[in-house]
Scaffold this motif. Structure first.
Motif, PDB file in Angstrom:
ATOM      1  N   MET A   1       0.817  -1.187   0.000  1.00  6.87           N
ATOM      2  CA  MET A   1       0.000   0.000   0.000  1.00  6.87           C
ATOM      3  C   MET A   1       0.867   1.259   0.000  1.00  6.87           C
ATOM      4  O   MET A   1       0.578   2.211  -0.710  1.00  6.87           O
ATOM      5  CB  MET A   1      -0.929  -0.001   1.207  1.00  6.87           C
ATOM      6  CG  MET A   1      -1.876   1.165   1.215  1.00  6.87           C
ATOM      7  SD  MET A   1      -3.138   0.929   2.459  1.00  6.87           S
ATOM      8  CE  MET A   1      -3.022   2.456   3.313  1.00  6.87           C
ATOM      9  N   GLY A   2       1.935   1.252   0.766  1.00  3.58           N
ATOM     10  CA  GLY A   2       2.791   2.426   0.862  1.00  3.58           C
ATOM     11  C   GLY A   2       3.413   2.826  -0.455  1.00  3.58           C
ATOM     12  O   GLY A   2       3.516   4.008  -0.777  1.00  3.58           O
ATOM     13  N   ARG A   3       3.815   1.822  -1.256  1.00  2.00           N
ATOM     14  CA  ARG A   3       4.434   2.163  -2.540  1.00  2.00           C
ATOM     15  C   ARG A   3       3.421   2.806  -3.479  1.00  2.00           C
ATOM     16  O   ARG A   3       3.767   3.659  -4.274  1.00  2.00           O
ATOM     17  CB  ARG A   3       5.138   0.973  -3.159  1.00  2.00           C
ATOM     18  CG  ARG A   3       4.243  -0.123  -3.625  1.00  2.00           C
ATOM     19  CD  ARG A   3       5.043  -1.285  -4.159  1.00  2.00           C
ATOM     20  NE  ARG A   3       5.722  -1.937  -3.072  1.00  2.00           N
ATOM     21  CZ  ARG A   3       5.762  -3.236  -2.880  1.00  2.00           C
ATOM     22  NH1 ARG A   3       5.187  -4.035  -3.722  1.00  2.00           N
ATOM     23  NH2 ARG A   3       6.395  -3.750  -1.859  1.00  2.00           N
ATOM     24  N   GLY A   4       2.167   2.415  -3.371  1.00  2.00           N
ATOM     25  CA  GLY A   4       1.125   3.041  -4.185  1.00  2.00           C
ATOM     26  C   GLY A   4       0.909   4.492  -3.801  1.00  2.00           C
ATOM     27  O   GLY A   4       0.715   5.360  -4.663  1.00  2.00           O
TER      28      GLY A   4
ATOM     29  N   THR B   1      11.003  -1.214  -8.553  1.00  2.10           N
ATOM     30  CA  THR B   1      10.680  -1.966  -9.772  1.00  2.10           C
ATOM     31  C   THR B   1       9.194  -1.889 -10.091  1.00  2.10           C
ATOM     32  O   THR B   1       8.799  -1.664 -11.244  1.00  2.10           O
ATOM     33  CB  THR B   1      11.113  -3.436  -9.610  1.00  2.10           C
ATOM     34  OG1 THR B   1      12.516  -3.479  -9.363  1.00  2.10           O
ATOM     35  CG2 THR B   1      10.789  -4.250 -10.843  1.00  2.10           C
ATOM     36  N   GLU B   2       8.365  -2.049  -9.073  1.00  2.00           N
ATOM     37  CA  GLU B   2       6.918  -2.016  -9.288  1.00  2.00           C
ATOM     38  C   GLU B   2       6.434  -0.627  -9.718  1.00  2.00           C
ATOM     39  O   GLU B   2       5.609  -0.499 -10.621  1.00  2.00           O
ATOM     40  CB  GLU B   2       6.189  -2.453  -8.021  1.00  2.00           C
ATOM     41  CG  GLU B   2       4.688  -2.564  -8.215  1.00  2.00           C
ATOM     42  CD  GLU B   2       3.995  -3.105  -6.984  1.00  2.00           C
ATOM     43  OE1 GLU B   2       3.104  -2.394  -6.480  1.00  2.00           O
ATOM     44  OE2 GLU B   2       4.336  -4.209  -6.546  1.00  2.00           O
ATOM     45  N   ILE B   3       6.953   0.407  -9.092  1.00  2.00           N
ATOM     46  CA  ILE B   3       6.552   1.770  -9.446  1.00  2.00           C
ATOM     47  C   ILE B   3       6.981   2.095 -10.873  1.00  2.00           C
ATOM     48  O   ILE B   3       6.214   2.667 -11.647  1.00  2.00           O
ATOM     49  CB  ILE B   3       7.099   2.791  -8.431  1.00  2.00           C
ATOM     50  CG1 ILE B   3       6.391   2.602  -7.080  1.00  2.00           C
ATOM     51  CG2 ILE B   3       6.917   4.215  -8.938  1.00  2.00           C
ATOM     52  CD1 ILE B   3       7.017   3.377  -5.937  1.00  2.00           C
ATOM     53  N   ARG B   4       8.206   1.718 -11.245  1.00  6.65           N
ATOM     54  CA  ARG B   4       8.661   1.964 -12.618  1.00  6.65           C
ATOM     55  C   ARG B   4       7.762   1.241 -13.611  1.00  6.65           C
ATOM     56  O   ARG B   4       7.383   1.792 -14.646  1.00  6.65           O
ATOM     57  CB  ARG B   4      10.111   1.492 -12.784  1.00  6.65           C
ATOM     58  CG  ARG B   4      10.682   1.717 -14.177  1.00  6.65           C
ATOM     59  CD  ARG B   4      11.034   3.170 -14.391  1.00  6.65           C
ATOM     60  NE  ARG B   4      10.093   3.819 -15.280  1.00  6.65           N
ATOM     61  CZ  ARG B   4      10.212   5.055 -15.703  1.00  6.65           C
ATOM     62  NH1 ARG B   4      11.221   5.808 -15.322  1.00  6.65           N
ATOM     63  NH2 ARG B   4       9.325   5.583 -16.493  1.00  6.65           N
ATOM     64  N   SER B   5       7.401   0.003 -13.303  1.00 10.00           N
ATOM     65  CA  SER B   5       6.518  -0.774 -14.163  1.00 10.00           C
ATOM     66  C   SER B   5       5.149  -0.105 -14.300  1.00 10.00           C
ATOM     67  O   SER B   5       4.588  -0.027 -15.401  1.00 10.00           O
ATOM     68  CB  SER B   5       6.362  -2.188 -13.604  1.00 10.00           C
ATOM     69  OG  SER B   5       5.465  -2.935 -14.372  1.00 10.00           O
ATOM     70  N   ASN B   6       4.618   0.381 -13.189  1.00  8.95           N
ATOM     71  CA  ASN B   6       3.322   1.069 -13.216  1.00  8.95           C
ATOM     72  C   ASN B   6       3.379   2.346 -14.052  1.00  8.95           C
ATOM     73  O   ASN B   6       2.449   2.646 -14.808  1.00  8.95           O
ATOM     74  CB  ASN B   6       2.852   1.398 -11.801  1.00  8.95           C
ATOM     75  CG  ASN B   6       2.460   0.173 -11.012  1.00  8.95           C
ATOM     76  OD1 ASN B   6       2.226  -0.896 -11.568  1.00  8.95           O
ATOM     77  ND2 ASN B   6       2.411   0.313  -9.705  1.00  8.95           N
ATOM     78  N   LEU B   7       4.462   3.083 -13.927  1.00 12.41           N
ATOM     79  CA  LEU B   7       4.618   4.301 -14.716  1.00 12.41           C
ATOM     80  C   LEU B   7       4.745   3.971 -16.208  1.00 12.41           C
ATOM     81  O   LEU B   7       4.142   4.640 -17.052  1.00 12.41           O
ATOM     82  CB  LEU B   7       5.835   5.100 -14.241  1.00 12.41           C
ATOM     83  CG  LEU B   7       5.670   5.819 -12.908  1.00 12.41           C
ATOM     84  CD1 LEU B   7       7.018   6.291 -12.381  1.00 12.41           C
ATOM     85  CD2 LEU B   7       4.701   6.978 -13.029  1.00 12.41           C
TER      86      LEU B   7
ATOM     87  N   ARG C   1      11.575  11.816  -8.735  1.00 13.51           N
ATOM     88  CA  ARG C   1      11.213  12.450  -7.462  1.00 13.51           C
ATOM     89  C   ARG C   1      11.148  11.456  -6.309  1.00 13.51           C
ATOM     90  O   ARG C   1      11.050  11.850  -5.152  1.00 13.51           O
ATOM     91  CB  ARG C   1       9.872  13.173  -7.598  1.00 13.51           C
ATOM     92  CG  ARG C   1       9.956  14.462  -8.363  1.00 13.51           C
ATOM     93  CD  ARG C   1       8.678  15.261  -8.271  1.00 13.51           C
ATOM     94  NE  ARG C   1       7.590  14.663  -9.015  1.00 13.51           N
ATOM     95  CZ  ARG C   1       7.312  14.904 -10.283  1.00 13.51           C
ATOM     96  NH1 ARG C   1       8.057  15.729 -10.982  1.00 13.51           N
ATOM     97  NH2 ARG C   1       6.274  14.336 -10.866  1.00 13.51           N
ATOM     98  N   LEU C   2      11.189  10.166  -6.608  1.00 12.31           N
ATOM     99  CA  LEU C   2      11.114   9.149  -5.569  1.00 12.31           C
ATOM    100  C   LEU C   2      12.490   8.857  -4.970  1.00 12.31           C
ATOM    101  O   LEU C   2      13.481   8.768  -5.687  1.00 12.31           O
ATOM    102  CB  LEU C   2      10.542   7.852  -6.139  1.00 12.31           C
ATOM    103  CG  LEU C   2       9.065   7.906  -6.497  1.00 12.31           C
ATOM    104  CD1 LEU C   2       8.704   6.727  -7.382  1.00 12.31           C
ATOM    105  CD2 LEU C   2       8.225   7.903  -5.241  1.00 12.31           C
ATOM    106  N   GLU C   3      12.502   8.711  -3.662  1.00 17.24           N
ATOM    107  CA  GLU C   3      13.701   8.284  -2.943  1.00 17.24           C
ATOM    108  C   GLU C   3      13.304   7.116  -2.056  1.00 17.24           C
ATOM    109  O   GLU C   3      12.186   7.035  -1.590  1.00 17.24           O
ATOM    110  CB  GLU C   3      14.257   9.415  -2.089  1.00 17.24           C
ATOM    111  CG  GLU C   3      14.757  10.592  -2.891  1.00 17.24           C
ATOM    112  CD  GLU C   3      15.272  11.703  -2.018  1.00 17.24           C
ATOM    113  OE1 GLU C   3      15.859  11.404  -0.936  1.00 17.24           O
ATOM    114  OE2 GLU C   3      15.095  12.867  -2.372  1.00 17.24           O
ATOM    115  N   TYR C   4      14.249   6.225  -1.816  1.00 15.24           N
ATOM    116  CA  TYR C   4      13.979   5.037  -1.026  1.00 15.24           C
ATOM    117  C   TYR C   4      14.967   4.973   0.135  1.00 15.24           C
ATOM    118  O   TYR C   4      16.136   5.249  -0.031  1.00 15.24           O
ATOM    119  CB  TYR C   4      14.153   3.776  -1.895  1.00 15.24           C
ATOM    120  CG  TYR C   4      13.331   3.850  -3.158  1.00 15.24           C
ATOM    121  CD1 TYR C   4      12.049   3.353  -3.187  1.00 15.24           C
ATOM    122  CD2 TYR C   4      13.839   4.451  -4.303  1.00 15.24           C
ATOM    123  CE1 TYR C   4      11.267   3.436  -4.336  1.00 15.24           C
ATOM    124  CE2 TYR C   4      13.069   4.541  -5.461  1.00 15.24           C
ATOM    125  CZ  TYR C   4      11.804   4.042  -5.467  1.00 15.24           C
ATOM    126  OH  TYR C   4      11.046   4.138  -6.591  1.00 15.24           O
TER     127      TYR C   4
END
Length: 67
Positions: free
Chosen positions: A1-4, A33-39, A59-62
């Motif tokens: 949920m947090g990554r979304g 990886t999931e966020i890049r795929s979604n984008l 803009r994302l940092e981990y």
């Protein structure tokens, strides 16, 4: 949920977004990886331009809090 939530925050609000996890390493890599795929999928579907998707991703940092 947090990554979304992080994905949405970086894309819609155009804010620098930090995705923080209690476990180091793997969770952050999986989220990235999931966020890049979604984008990429959003670009493919015409929901967002490629430059906007790339900007949102930048803009994302981990960061992990664990060991």
């Amino acid at each position: 949920m947090g990554r979304g939530i992080a994905h949405a925050a970086s894309r819609w609000r155009a804010n620098r977004t930090i995705l923080e996890d209690l476990l180091p390493g793997r969770a952050a890599v999986k989220a990235e990886t999931e966020i890049r795929s979604n984008l990429d999928k959003a670009v493919e579907l015409g929901k967002v331009s490629s430059p906007d998707a790339d900007a949102a991703f930048r803009r994302l940092e981990y960061c992990g809090l664990g060991g």
